[in-house]
Design an enzyme around this catalytic site. Sequence first.
Site, PDB file in Angstrom:
ATOM      1  N   CYS A   2       0.797  -1.224   0.000  1.00 54.34           N
ATOM      2  CA  CYS A   2       0.000   0.000   0.000  1.00 54.34           C
ATOM      3  C   CYS A   2       0.828   1.271   0.000  1.00 54.34           C
ATOM      4  CB  CYS A   2      -0.901   0.001   1.217  1.00 54.34           C
ATOM      5  SG  CYS A   2       0.039   0.157   2.730  1.00 54.34           S
ATOM      6  N   GLU A 105      -0.604  -2.890   5.636  1.00 55.30           N
ATOM      7  CA  GLU A 105      -1.730  -2.986   4.717  1.00 55.30           C
ATOM      8  C   GLU A 105      -3.009  -2.597   5.471  1.00 55.30           C
ATOM      9  OE1 GLU A 105      -1.462  -3.421   1.654  1.00 55.30           O
ATOM     10  OE2 GLU A 105       0.299  -4.650   1.238  1.00 55.30           O
TER      11      GLU A 105
END
Length: 229
Positions: A2, A105
């Site tokens: 991410c 994440e």
Amino acid sequence: MCGRLSQYHGIHDFVAALSIPNALINYGGDQPLELYNAAPPAQLALFHQEGQFLRADRVRWGWRPHWAMDRAASIKARVDRIAHNPFFRAIWPHRAIIPIDNWFEWVDEGGPKKQPYLIRRKDRAPILCTAIGQYPHAEHEPDEHDGFVFICADSKGGMVAMHDWQPVTLSPELAREWLNPATPKERAEQIMLLQWEPTEAFEWFKVDRPVGNIRNRQSSVINRYQRSV
């Protein structure tokens, strides 16, 4: 992946994990890096090989070619496309390892906000991530165009059902081979496509939502967590 990670150990800790006997050219500093919640365009420590020497530098996370300055810098590249993508052609030969302690994440678990997770190796060793980039060397002083991208792979359905992509990480032995300028590009492509570490090498924990605030850079973002079910 991410775009958020931790890199808090020092250069010499990461060198020890790589087990490279070569002399070190260290422009990354001797103190712990103490990056607990780093995001692009943070300056991260990376390793690349310069002749017979291992070199450490602090380089911006994110890169784009000089002919694409009107486009946003990329922070990662797909493993199945990077070797033959014109966007990355100039830096494909310039392999690097980004050693990190963990990455984050965010998971939609049905609440009003996504739940952040910390992902790290089960043995707590540094995670050796593959990357390519443009960075300083003997004939190239640091400049504003330096940067790097992580190489990411399909995480085979999503690591812990969280995300479709994860960084391509290597064992120390393969990381050394990846860094070696004598490793043919065909072999380097094989390593990144077929020999990255499996999901089973990692574990994950829920962490407090304040990690979502990029201004929160304290060690507390990784110290308070719950083991996931």
